[in-house]
Design an enzyme around this catalytic site. Structure first.
Site, PDB file in Angstrom:
ATOM      1  N   ARG A  69       3.887   1.136  -6.525  1.00  0.00           N
ATOM      2  CA  ARG A  69       4.158  -0.335  -6.005  1.00  0.00           C
ATOM      3  C   ARG A  69       2.482  -1.337  -6.127  1.00  0.00           C
ATOM      4  O   ARG A  69       2.989  -2.233  -5.564  1.00  0.00           O
ATOM      5  CB  ARG A  69       3.765   0.603  -4.598  1.00  0.00           C
ATOM      6  CG  ARG A  69       4.888   1.569  -4.281  1.00  0.00           C
ATOM      7  CD  ARG A  69       4.223   2.323  -2.444  1.00  0.00           C
ATOM      8  NE  ARG A  69       4.467   1.844  -2.162  1.00  0.00           N
ATOM      9  CZ  ARG A  69       5.116   1.677  -1.250  1.00  0.00           C
ATOM     10  NH1 ARG A  69       6.415   2.042  -1.283  1.00  0.00           N
ATOM     11  NH2 ARG A  69       5.354   0.470   0.141  1.00  0.00           N
TER      12      ARG A  69
ATOM     13  N   GLU B  19      15.204 -15.103 -15.181  1.00  0.00           N
ATOM     14  CA  GLU B  19      14.697 -13.775 -14.873  1.00  0.00           C
ATOM     15  C   GLU B  19      14.171 -13.605 -16.439  1.00  0.00           C
ATOM     16  O   GLU B  19      12.840 -12.915 -15.801  1.00  0.00           O
ATOM     17  CB  GLU B  19      16.350 -13.049 -14.674  1.00  0.00           C
ATOM     18  CG  GLU B  19      15.510 -11.548 -15.223  1.00  0.00           C
ATOM     19  CD  GLU B  19      15.024 -11.302 -13.989  1.00  0.00           C
ATOM     20  OE1 GLU B  19      14.867 -11.711 -13.259  1.00  0.00           O
ATOM     21  OE2 GLU B  19      14.853  -9.999 -14.408  1.00  0.00           O
TER      22      GLU B  19
ATOM     23  N   TRP C 295      -3.218  -2.424  -1.723  1.00  0.00           N
ATOM     24  CA  TRP C 295      -3.090  -3.474  -2.535  1.00  0.00           C
ATOM     25  C   TRP C 295      -3.952  -4.391  -1.408  1.00  0.00           C
ATOM     26  O   TRP C 295      -3.286  -4.893  -0.383  1.00  0.00           O
ATOM     27  CB  TRP C 295      -1.859  -3.600  -2.110  1.00  0.00           C
ATOM     28  CG  TRP C 295      -0.570  -5.290  -2.953  1.00  0.00           C
ATOM     29  CD1 TRP C 295      -1.019  -4.863  -4.908  1.00  0.00           C
ATOM     30  CD2 TRP C 295      -0.582  -6.421  -2.675  1.00  0.00           C
ATOM     31  NE1 TRP C 295      -0.412  -6.185  -5.467  1.00  0.00           N
ATOM     32  CE2 TRP C 295      -0.615  -7.384  -3.581  1.00  0.00           C
ATOM     33  CE3 TRP C 295      -0.245  -6.831  -1.376  1.00  0.00           C
ATOM     34  CZ2 TRP C 295       0.182  -8.396  -3.108  1.00  0.00           C
ATOM     35  CZ3 TRP C 295      -0.437  -8.229  -1.119  1.00  0.00           C
ATOM     36  CH2 TRP C 295       0.537  -8.897  -2.410  1.00  0.00           C
TER      37      TRP C 295
ATOM     38  N   CYS D 148       0.961  -1.047   0.088  1.00  0.00           N
ATOM     39  CA  CYS D 148       0.483   0.436  -0.193  1.00  0.00           C
ATOM     40  C   CYS D 148       1.212   1.084  -0.172  1.00  0.00           C
ATOM     41  O   CYS D 148       2.546   0.836   0.449  1.00  0.00           O
ATOM     42  CB  CYS D 148      -1.248   0.114   1.233  1.00  0.00           C
ATOM     43  SG  CYS D 148      -1.928  -1.477   1.420  1.00  0.00           S
TER      44      CYS D 148
ATOM     45  N   GLU E 279       5.648 -11.977 -15.631  1.00  0.00           N
ATOM     46  CA  GLU E 279       5.419 -10.841 -14.183  1.00  0.00           C
ATOM     47  C   GLU E 279       4.572  -9.399 -15.894  1.00  0.00           C
ATOM     48  O   GLU E 279       3.116  -9.194 -15.122  1.00  0.00           O
ATOM     49  CB  GLU E 279       6.447  -9.785 -14.301  1.00  0.00           C
ATOM     50  CG  GLU E 279       6.473  -9.341 -12.890  1.00  0.00           C
ATOM     51  CD  GLU E 279       8.293  -8.994 -12.568  1.00  0.00           C
ATOM     52  OE1 GLU E 279       8.804  -9.148 -13.586  1.00  0.00           O
ATOM     53  OE2 GLU E 279       8.006  -7.782 -12.086  1.00  0.00           O
TER      54      GLU E 279
ATOM     55  N   HIS F 260      14.120 -34.219 -17.941  1.00  0.00           N
ATOM     56  CA  HIS F 260      13.489 -34.885 -17.151  1.00  0.00           C
ATOM     57  C   HIS F 260      12.519 -34.485 -16.652  1.00  0.00           C
ATOM     58  O   HIS F 260      12.060 -34.267 -15.383  1.00  0.00           O
ATOM     59  CB  HIS F 260      15.438 -34.959 -15.534  1.00  0.00           C
ATOM     60  CG  HIS F 260      16.110 -35.093 -15.881  1.00  0.00           C
ATOM     61  ND1 HIS F 260      16.519 -36.230 -16.107  1.00  0.00           N
ATOM     62  CD2 HIS F 260      17.127 -34.187 -16.200  1.00  0.00           C
ATOM     63  CE1 HIS F 260      18.062 -36.042 -16.362  1.00  0.00           C
ATOM     64  NE2 HIS F 260      18.065 -34.951 -16.263  1.00  0.00           N
TER      65      HIS F 260
ATOM     66  N   ASN G 158      -0.617   0.643   6.649  1.00  0.00           N
ATOM     67  CA  ASN G 158       0.458  -0.576   4.970  1.00  0.00           C
ATOM     68  C   ASN G 158       0.823  -1.863   5.773  1.00  0.00           C
ATOM     69  O   ASN G 158       1.567  -1.407   7.199  1.00  0.00           O
ATOM     70  CB  ASN G 158       1.093   0.599   4.967  1.00  0.00           C
ATOM     71  CG  ASN G 158       2.012  -1.072   3.219  1.00  0.00           C
ATOM     72  OD1 ASN G 158       1.947  -1.410   3.124  1.00  0.00           O
ATOM     73  ND2 ASN G 158       3.252  -0.066   3.209  1.00  0.00           N
TER      74      ASN G 158
ATOM     75  N   LYS H 281       5.634  -3.152  -5.819  1.00  0.00           N
ATOM     76  CA  LYS H 281       7.343  -2.748  -6.295  1.00  0.00           C
ATOM     77  C   LYS H 281       7.773  -3.540  -5.517  1.00  0.00           C
ATOM     78  O   LYS H 281       8.783  -3.797  -5.082  1.00  0.00           O
ATOM     79  CB  LYS H 281       7.569  -2.004  -6.609  1.00  0.00           C
ATOM     80  CG  LYS H 281       8.871  -1.114  -7.062  1.00  0.00           C
ATOM     81  CD  LYS H 281       8.789  -1.603  -7.882  1.00  0.00           C
ATOM     82  CE  LYS H 281      10.710  -1.665  -8.792  1.00  0.00           C
ATOM     83  NZ  LYS H 281      10.774  -2.666  -9.896  1.00  0.00           N
TER      84      LYS H 281
END
Ligand code: AGP
Length: 622
Positions: free
Chosen positions: A27, A491, A77, A2, A498, A514, A101, A617
């Site tokens: 954020r 990454e 959030w 938040c 994302e 595998h 928050n 974030k």
């Protein structure tokens, strides 16, 4: 998580709160609201969804609200309760208004207590409950600051809170009880409280970072800091931030993420300049600083981190082991935290975190400090919790990163870790100075190569956008690589999931057979990271297995690697200048390629690139 902004002073509060909340949008949030003090009390405008909804409500409201000089705002959030208008902050309980928050862990006990006292919470949040505690304390005669202090007794969990009361106009109380909170004096009179320095940086660069267990009282006269438990005044000094406001604008790019990808050459140079002493005549001339001194006695390194920072450390493991011949382990902070890890003497733990606030990474460092294990932070934010609590810090000089997806902070973390590898290799004499001198010389060339690679019409940019165009119908992506390209593959897959929400997996190329190879068929895209390094031939042989199963292969490799190129359906070549570089440095060149792949795919898919759904974030809760 938040975002919080509070303001009291000479300016119109909305002119500080709305831009402040906009600066914190990065954020991640799902509802927003603001509270403004007017003559007859405190009024709240809040809504699920974007901040624009709140702005619309404000535009249609009375002039007195627009003229208010005191207020606070919040981007939520959701943790407890759905992202609805009712659950959005601020919450008003009687004459008390608050934003919060973090998490109140014992909220169920608290709720029972509140209900027994006859209160009727209207939201599903843990936050609203705190307002009733303050209300009851004030009804017993406490002033706002005392009431907030008393209400924190018995509260479990990490959070920050900002509270106002209609009974004390012109006073805003902020508390840091774990989650970050900063405060700043407005040079025009008054003060700002916020969850993040970015909300205050347009007014002043002198930022006070509250410590855990501290409270700040903001009025027209400025700021007073108190210890949360005792109420005693605490003397605090501000930290001067060197962030420029320009770095917080998009600078002509359609998204922050794209701008931040392009900033990489500059931030690498800035990070180098900040950490080196060019008057030294050693191959890796790190300037004398506490973090360097801690490294000198290290016999084993443990990196702890989450997400992208964990990937940076995982690449660093290859470098440090190969150059300095020191054992390195790389741990997910959320796992390491609850493990009985064996820590032999000579262990130095390095927490990598761009925000410096990630709850799990911070918790590990705190715990190790109590066990007298030396800790170092690699952080991008001065004054952040990790930067203050680790024994020493290496700062990356990436400037503010607004896009939720870490890009320039990732490459600057890589840079710091490469410097650590070279420095330790020189100290341990595990690698000759001649080789190290070449590594360093080449490292300095990396920003220049990146700068050419990122030119708007470079062949890399054209190949990446062309490849994205050709796989519009892809049903999923695999990123594979070996050696340093393995964490880079992780990454690449993380970036893609994302921001474009595609199904994406990163795998060590040798692991495909595998299990995961069962997933490979027509419609899958396999991104193979195979620069000409130690591992290239092995990776290419794994590729044959994939090709036989019908996937589309997007190869990333040396621009003159014709054999590999022939095996691939789509191709992105590393720049020619990269060929002469020490092979260990190739991850620096792979990184903008995987970043741009995910960026362009996300743009094609029409997602909110800078503020992807469900993400934040800085992850200040477990
Ligand atoms: C990166 O793109 C992600 N947003 C995320 O994985 C991030 O790296 C992770 O949350 C760790 O954050 P930190 O570096 O601030 O500790």
């Amino acid at each position: 998580m938040c975002g919080i902004v509070g303001y009291v002073g000479q300016r119109k509060a909305v002119d500080v709160l709305i831009p402040g909340l906009q600066r914190l949008e990065y954020r991640g949030y799902d509802s927003a609201g603001i509270a403004l003090q007017v003559e007859k009390g405190i009024e709240i405008k809040k809504s699920e969804g974007r901040l624009e909804n709140v702005e619309r409500l404000l535009n249609g409201s009375a002039e007195s609200l627009q003229k208010s000089h005191t207020g606070m705002g919040h981007t939520r959030w959701a943790t407890h309760g759905k992202p609805t208008t009712q659950n959005a902050h601020p919450h008003k309980t009687g004459h008390v208004v608050l934003v919060h928050n973090g998490i109140i862990e014992n909220y169920l006990d608290l709720k029972r207590d509140i209900l027994t006292r006859g209160h009727k919470p209207v939201s599903e949040t843990d936050s609203e409950l705190f307002g009733y505690l303050v209300l009851d304390e004030m009804d017993k005669g406490a002033n706002l600051a005392e009431a907030v202090r008393k209400s924190f007794v018995g509260l479990h969990g990490q959070c920050s809170m900002v509270v106002m009361s209609e009974k004390e106009p012109g006073v805003i109380i902020g508390v840091r009880n774990g989650s970050p909170l900063v405060a700043a004096v407005d040079p025009q009179g008054g003060a700002i409280i916020a969850s993040d320095a970015q909300a205050a940086i347009s007014y002043t660069k002198d930022i006070f970072f509250l410590d855990h267990g501290e409270m700040v009282i903001a009025t027209n006269k400025g700021l007073v800091f108190e210890d949360l438990k005792t109420g005693k005044t605490v003397k605090r000094e501000p930290v001067k931030l060197d962030w420029s406001v320009d770095k917080m604008n998009k600078g002509g790019f359609p998204h922050y993420m794209l701008k931040e990808i392009h900033e990489q050459p500059v931030v690498l140079v800035d990070t180098l300049n900040a950490l080196l002493d060019r008057n030294k005549h050693t191959p890796f001339p790190l300037s004398d600083q506490p973090a360097v001194r801690l490294l000198e006695n290290a016999r084993q390194l443990i990196f702890v981190a989450c997400g992208t920072s964990w990937h940076a450390a995982s690449i660093g493991k290859y470098w440090i082991e190969s150059l300095a011949k020191i054992p390195v382990s790389v741990e997910l902070a959320s796992e390491f935290r609850y493990r009985d890890a064996v820590l032999p003497s000579g262990t130095v733990v390095i927490g990598v975190s761009q925000s410096g606030e990630t709850a799990d990474t911070l918790a590990v460092l705190r715990d190790l400090k109590t066990k007298k294990i030396p800790t170092i932070g690699i952080c991008n934010v001065r004054g952040s919790s990790i930067s203050r609590e680790a024994d020493a810090v290496f700062y990356t000089s990436a400037g503010p990163e607004i896009g939720v997806a870490a890009t320039k902070t990732f490459s600057s973390q890589l840079l710091v870790i490469y410097l650590i590898a070279g420095y330790m290799a020189h100290k341990s004499r595990a690698t000759s100075d001649t080789t190290l001198a070449k590594c360093f010389e080449d490292l300095v060339k990396v920003p220049h190569i990146l700068s050419d690679m990122l030119e708007p019409d470079s062949s890399m940019v054209r190949q990446v956008t062309g490849a994205v165009d050709s796989v519009k119908d892809a049903k999923g992506f695999f990123f594979i690589g070996r050696g340093t390209s393995f964490p880079m593959a992780l990454e690449g897959a993380l970036k893609l999931k994302e921001i474009s929400y595609d199904y994406a997996e990163g795998y060590a190329a040798g692991e495909l057979k595998h299990g995961p190879i069962a997933m490979i068929d027509l419609g899958m895209v396999v991104v193979v990271l195979a620069p000409k390094d130690l591992w290239r031939d092995k990776t290419v042989s794994n590729l044959e297995e994939v090709k036989a199963r019908g996937a589309t292969i997007l190869g990333i490799g040396d621009t003159e690697d014709h054999d590999l190129k022939t095996l691939c359906d789509l191709w992105v070549g590393l720049p020619k200048e990269g060929r002469a570089l020490e092979k260990g440095l190739l991850p620096f060149l792979l990184s903008p390629i995987v970043q741009l792949l995910s960026y362009h795919r996300a743009v094609y898919r029409g997602t909110d690139v800078d503020k992807p759904r469900n993400l934040a974030k800085s992850v200040t809760v477990e």
